[in-house]
Design an enzyme around this catalytic site. Structure first.
Site, PDB file in Angstrom:
ATOM      1  N   GLY A 181      44.380  27.173   7.379  1.00  0.00           N
ATOM      2  CA  GLY A 181      44.163  26.010   6.430  1.00  0.00           C
ATOM      3  C   GLY A 181      45.173  24.974   7.013  1.00  0.00           C
ATOM      4  O   GLY A 181      44.647  23.821   6.616  1.00  0.00           O
ATOM      5  N   GLY A 231      40.876  32.144   4.549  1.00  0.00           N
ATOM      6  CA  GLY A 231      41.384  32.717   5.835  1.00  0.00           C
ATOM      7  C   GLY A 231      43.092  32.308   5.696  1.00  0.00           C
ATOM      8  O   GLY A 231      43.532  32.492   4.716  1.00  0.00           O
ATOM      9  N   SER A 232      43.563  32.435   6.776  1.00  0.00           N
ATOM     10  CA  SER A 232      45.031  32.305   6.984  1.00  0.00           C
ATOM     11  C   SER A 232      45.538  31.099   6.796  1.00  0.00           C
ATOM     12  O   SER A 232      44.915  30.080   6.796  1.00  0.00           O
ATOM     13  CB  SER A 232      45.273  32.700   8.495  1.00  0.00           C
ATOM     14  OG  SER A 232      44.982  31.701   9.456  1.00  0.00           O
ATOM     15  N   CYS A 280      43.476  39.308   0.126  1.00  0.00           N
ATOM     16  CA  CYS A 280      44.372  38.319   0.196  1.00  0.00           C
ATOM     17  C   CYS A 280      45.341  38.521  -1.196  1.00  0.00           C
ATOM     18  O   CYS A 280      46.429  37.814  -1.233  1.00  0.00           O
ATOM     19  CB  CYS A 280      43.671  36.973   0.210  1.00  0.00           C
ATOM     20  SG  CYS A 280      42.393  36.679  -1.039  1.00  0.00           S
ATOM     21  N   GLU A 326      41.402  28.671   0.248  1.00  0.00           N
ATOM     22  CA  GLU A 326      41.836  29.759  -0.179  1.00  0.00           C
ATOM     23  C   GLU A 326      42.622  30.445   0.754  1.00  0.00           C
ATOM     24  O   GLU A 326      41.931  31.409   1.844  1.00  0.00           O
ATOM     25  CB  GLU A 326      40.639  30.768  -0.822  1.00  0.00           C
ATOM     26  CG  GLU A 326      40.883  31.728  -1.911  1.00  0.00           C
ATOM     27  CD  GLU A 326      41.241  32.855  -1.367  1.00  0.00           C
ATOM     28  OE1 GLU A 326      42.375  33.300  -1.062  1.00  0.00           O
ATOM     29  OE2 GLU A 326      40.288  33.589  -1.242  1.00  0.00           O
TER      30      GLU A 326
HETATM   31  C1  UN1 Z   1      40.024  38.039  -0.800  1.00  0.00           C
HETATM   32  O1  UN1 Z   1      40.806  38.787  -0.568  1.00  0.00           O
HETATM   33  O2  UN1 Z   1      39.757  36.915  -0.023  1.00  0.00           O
HETATM   34  O3  UN1 Z   1      40.586  39.553  -6.611  1.00  0.00           O
HETATM   35  C2  UN1 Z   1      39.222  37.847  -2.096  1.00  0.00           C
HETATM   36  C3  UN1 Z   1      40.209  40.291  -5.538  1.00  0.00           C
HETATM   37  C4  UN1 Z   1      38.813  39.989  -5.166  1.00  0.00           C
HETATM   38  C5  UN1 Z   1      38.677  38.974  -4.281  1.00  0.00           C
HETATM   39  C6  UN1 Z   1      39.407  38.921  -3.079  1.00  0.00           C
HETATM   40  N1  UN1 Z   1      37.971  39.758  -6.348  1.00  0.00           N
HETATM   41  O4  UN1 Z   1      40.881  40.990  -5.074  1.00  0.00           O
END
Ligand code: UN1
Length: 510
Positions: A247, A242-243, A298, A264
């Site tokens: 975290g 998440g953000s 992300c 993450e």
């Molecule tokens: C995410 O955006 O939380 O590498 C995961 C990637 C994907 C996973 C993204 N396999 O863009």
């Protein structure tokens, strides 16, 4: 080209999919957590939530399941995950479609997310026969030293809306073969895909036969339920996506009770286009990295540094791609860019764009696209030419905004590249091996993922996934990420007839 949203009931389609996947209607009707599709803003469900007391009971049940599951041989545990992979293959079309409905992904990305689940299952099945420990040379005669890896306990998983199912699967597949039970708190924005995934796993559990009850459970609820998971003494590891703001709350709470965290969090991913870059390749990689998933990965490319010798060749082409990209209803199959998840995401995007203008940026795109639904937020992806690496460029805005900057000096661009809080993913486009290798070296990119001639997003599951600094430092998915889901014991065995002490210490009693 903008594709108008169809008025047909998305909720009815979601219900039909859930029915096929074996989710009871009562699980998503008559409750107080409303779910929506960002495609039209239509309500798709109202789910029953668990109370904090129920959440505690669920975790206690998971702990009881763990105590049984940890004694099942790892390859046998792998059999459960193998069956889960089979069930996912059978459900791929339905679950992929539901991901599109609930997260707004285009069909190939919805299906790609399910493929990522299948891939991690395959990986975990192999892993179930490879949970290796080391044997280590000891300094004492007649002794043996080795490492053993044991199951850890209940693994808490907190996932985000943008990868509503794959990230859970990364964690669940590894956790299960490692001998753990799992409790999943999905995003409140994507609870239907969680119910569907759980139902698919339950099919595998049924075929498996004798797995303990409570081995894998879902907590539908708001953040208070997530807090129960974070604070529960029987959860030794929480993997949270998440953000960075989230975290910052979760990390210290886990640290307070000495629990492990796999965090993450945000990414503010950069790419560098060097003078020798293959510009056709870079253009395609940048387009997918920055506009794909409507900028809501992300790993999305958010900052692009282009060498001044190629800026006027690349950037006009990029602007053209931005101007012509199809934005619209992902279910129609013609669009490359679907909706933002909600109004807040749209407001945050507009705010970042005005800040960029205030910092001297020239904004191309970024305006709302009308698809006929007042409650759906589609936007033209924005390309923003920035005079300097300042202001909103330094922050992650979870929307399709690509800040483009000109550079002339390689050391200078590396410094700017690393001068942000987050450290998830990064790319360099170059045919010059000195630049490529430098980017991957100790004084190159400071991110958990550093790529050459491919974009920042779309990582395979085989590698460890995660990042440094404000991204949180956790690693999930492939490589040896499994080690975080197990407890390491160092064992020294004395098979001699004497008791030599290490470091030459003597302690002779009469
Ligand atoms: C995410 O955006 O939380 O590498 C995961 C990637 C994907 C996973 C993204 N396999 O863009």
């Amino acid at each position: 080209m903008n594709i108008a949203a169809k008025p047909a009931s998305i909720a009815a389609e979601a219900a039909a999919i859930l029915d096929r996947l074996g989710v009871e209607t009562s699980a998503y009707t008559g409750g107080d957590l409303k779910s929506f599709s960002p495609i039209t803003g239509e309500q798709t469900g109202s789910l029953k939530t668990v109370s904090t007391a129920e959440a505690t009971a669920i975790i206690d049940r998971a702990d009881a399941a763990f105590r049984i599951w940890r004694l099942v041989p790892a390859p046998k545990r792998g059999e459960l995950v193998r069956l889960f992979g089979e069930e996912l293959r059978a459900a791929k079309a339905d679950l992929g479609r539901l991901v599109s409905i609930e997260a707004g992904k285009i069909p190939s990305e919805g299906l790609g997310e399910v493929q990522e689940m299948i891939d991690i299952c395959d990986f975990a099945v192999g892993l179930s026969r490879q949970l290796y420990g080391l044997t280590i040379a000891t300094e004492r005669p007649g002794h043996r030293m080795m490492e053993t890896w044991h199951p850890l306990g209940v693994i808490g998983i907190i996932s985000a809306f943008n990868f509503p199912v794959a990230v859970w699967a990364w964690n669940a597949a590894l956790a299960l073969v490692c001998g753990n039970s799992v409790v999943w708190k999905p995003s409140e924005k994507t609870p239907l895909t969680a119910l569907a995934s759980q139902a698919i796993l339950e099919r595998a559990l049924k075929r498996f036969g004798d797995a303990p009850e409570g081995l894998a459970q879902v907590l539908i609820g708001d953040r208070t339920v997530g807090e129960v998971l974070v604070d529960h003494a029987k959860v030794p590891l929480v993997s949270a996506t998440g953000s960075t703001r989230m975290g910052r709350e979760v990390g210290p709470r886990l640290a307070k009770r000495f629990a492990r965290a796999i965090l993450e969090l945000g990414g503010n991913n950069g790419g560098i286009v060097c003078p020798s870059a293959d510009l056709d390749m870079a253009l395609r990689a940048i387009a997918f990295g920055a506009m794909g998933t409507a900028g809501q990965r992300c790993t999305t490319l958010r900052r692009l540094f282009v060498h001044d010798s190629v800026y006027d060749q690349l950037v006009p082409r990029l602007k053209k791609a931005y101007a012509s990209v199809s934005v619209g209803n992902p279910l129609d199959g013609g669009a490359l860019v679907g909706p933002l998840i909600d109004k807040l995401a749209f407001d945050n995007m507009q705010k970042a764009l005005s800040e960029a203008k205030a910092h001297g940026g020239t904004v191309h795109g970024g305006e709302r696209v009308d698809t006929g639904s007042a409650d759906a937020y589609y936007v033209k992806p924005a390309l923003v030419e920035m005079p300097a690496h300042t202001g909103p460029v330094l922050e992650e805005t979870f929307a399709p905004i690509l800040y483009v900057l000109k550079y002339s000096d390689f050391d200078g661009v590396l410094a700017d590249h690393n001068a942000v809080g987050a450290g998830l993913s990064s790319s360099i486009f170059t045919l010059n091996m000195r630049e490529a290798e430098r980017f991957l070296a100790a004084d190159g990119s400071d991110c958990g993922i550093a790529n050459v001639n491919i974009g920042t997003s779309g990582a395979e599951i085989g590698g460890a996934f995660g990042g440094e600094k404000e991204t949180g430092g956790g690693r999930e998915s492939g490589s040896d990420a499994w080690k975080a889901y197990m407890r390491r014991a160092t064992n020294t065995v004395n098979y001699s007839t004497s008791l030599p002490l290490a470091q030459g210490v003597s302690f002779d009693i009469e």
